[in-house]
Design a protein around this motif. Sequence first.
Motif, PDB file in Angstrom:
ATOM      1  N   GLY A   1      50.989  61.577 149.254  1.00 64.18           N
ATOM      2  CA  GLY A   1      52.475  62.154 149.452  1.00 64.18           C
ATOM      3  C   GLY A   1      53.733  61.574 149.672  1.00 64.18           C
TER       4      GLY A   1
ATOM      5  N   ASP B   1      51.930  65.322 145.080  1.00 64.11           N
ATOM      6  CA  ASP B   1      50.874  64.155 146.418  1.00 64.11           C
ATOM      7  C   ASP B   1      50.905  63.257 145.679  1.00 64.11           C
ATOM      8  OD1 ASP B   1      49.721  65.532 143.671  1.00 64.11           O
ATOM      9  OD2 ASP B   1      48.201  67.030 145.193  1.00 64.11           O
TER      10      ASP B   1
ATOM     11  N   GLU C   1      48.697  64.397 151.673  1.00 59.51           N
ATOM     12  CA  GLU C   1      50.029  64.696 152.098  1.00 59.51           C
ATOM     13  C   GLU C   1      49.379  64.823 153.048  1.00 59.51           C
ATOM     14  OE1 GLU C   1      52.456  63.687 152.650  1.00 59.51           O
ATOM     15  OE2 GLU C   1      54.171  64.467 151.367  1.00 59.51           O
TER      16      GLU C   1
END
Length: 343
Positions: A156, A252, A296
């Motif tokens: 991410g 992500d 992320e």
Amino acid sequence: MSTQLPLRNLAEQAMRRQWFPVARSIDLDTPQSATLLGQRLVVYRTESGKAVVQDARCPHRGADFSLGKVHGENIACPYHGWQFSAENGKCSHVPSLEDQCKIPPQAKIRTYPVIERFAHVWTALETPVNGMYDPAQWRDLELDWLAATPLESPTGVAVAIENFRDVAHFPFVHEVSMGPTKHIVEPLSVRREGLDVWMERPLDAGDGDWANDGDCMMFYHCAAPGLASITYNYEKLGKRIVVGFPSPVAYDHVRIFWGVANERSYRGADLEECLRIEELVYREDMPIAAGIQPREIDWDGTYIEHSVPADLFTLNYRRAFREFMERAKTTAPAFPVDVVAVV
């Protein structure tokens, strides 16, 4: 039962209201394909020189405009040649129609705001929360920019920015490009104001590829959610810059747009050489970043993490990102989404 959205969802929604790069300016001789948070886009330059970002799907039969051609101030679909205005997205010509007055009145593609800066084309999917990034430390500098070839990373935006700005990984990830560096990180002096985080550190050039330029001061800066830079200030050479701005293909997964800039009076290596050296660093990071879990930042606290003083910069970046999310929830639109600005 609580109906509050997970912070992951709020982060993704907030990024729809943020400027992200979708193409390099130098690539707009032909239409370019881009994807921003799952939205397929076409990026092109009109005959008059205006950069344009629009939806990639033709509303006639779904063909991809990035395979089409630019005709003056319009883009033509590669499938049936329908043309759509760069200005407002309305269909302006249907080759199969003898009477152009019979163009379907609702035939239109969405047109997004555009800013050209740092040798890239930037857009936002929804009304931006803030103005475009404009780092104060560069405003008085005469800079020449060189955009690098973008890099793909299964992370991410926030994980990518943290990787750029983490200082404790240098001895382990960048031993080739930077040479041996100290394991112990000195106390960091970090300052945050809103979405911006700054830090200054001296660079000991060591015996890596940077050794020839000598020591300098490094001015770290990141702005949430997606800009991270280092301004190198060499006493004898002047200033040079490396900057990265990961653009979320999905929540992500990022396409890392990045580049280098030199002061026009810079007396060190040229832009191509500066880019070569910085690319060594980026490519050393890529396999490590690709293995980070989760992909992320875990805004919802599902995973256990432990931090130490060397993480002070990235912890402040996380605070800045959270403030960005809050602004996206509460801040009124700064300007209409259909405003197109070129800088």
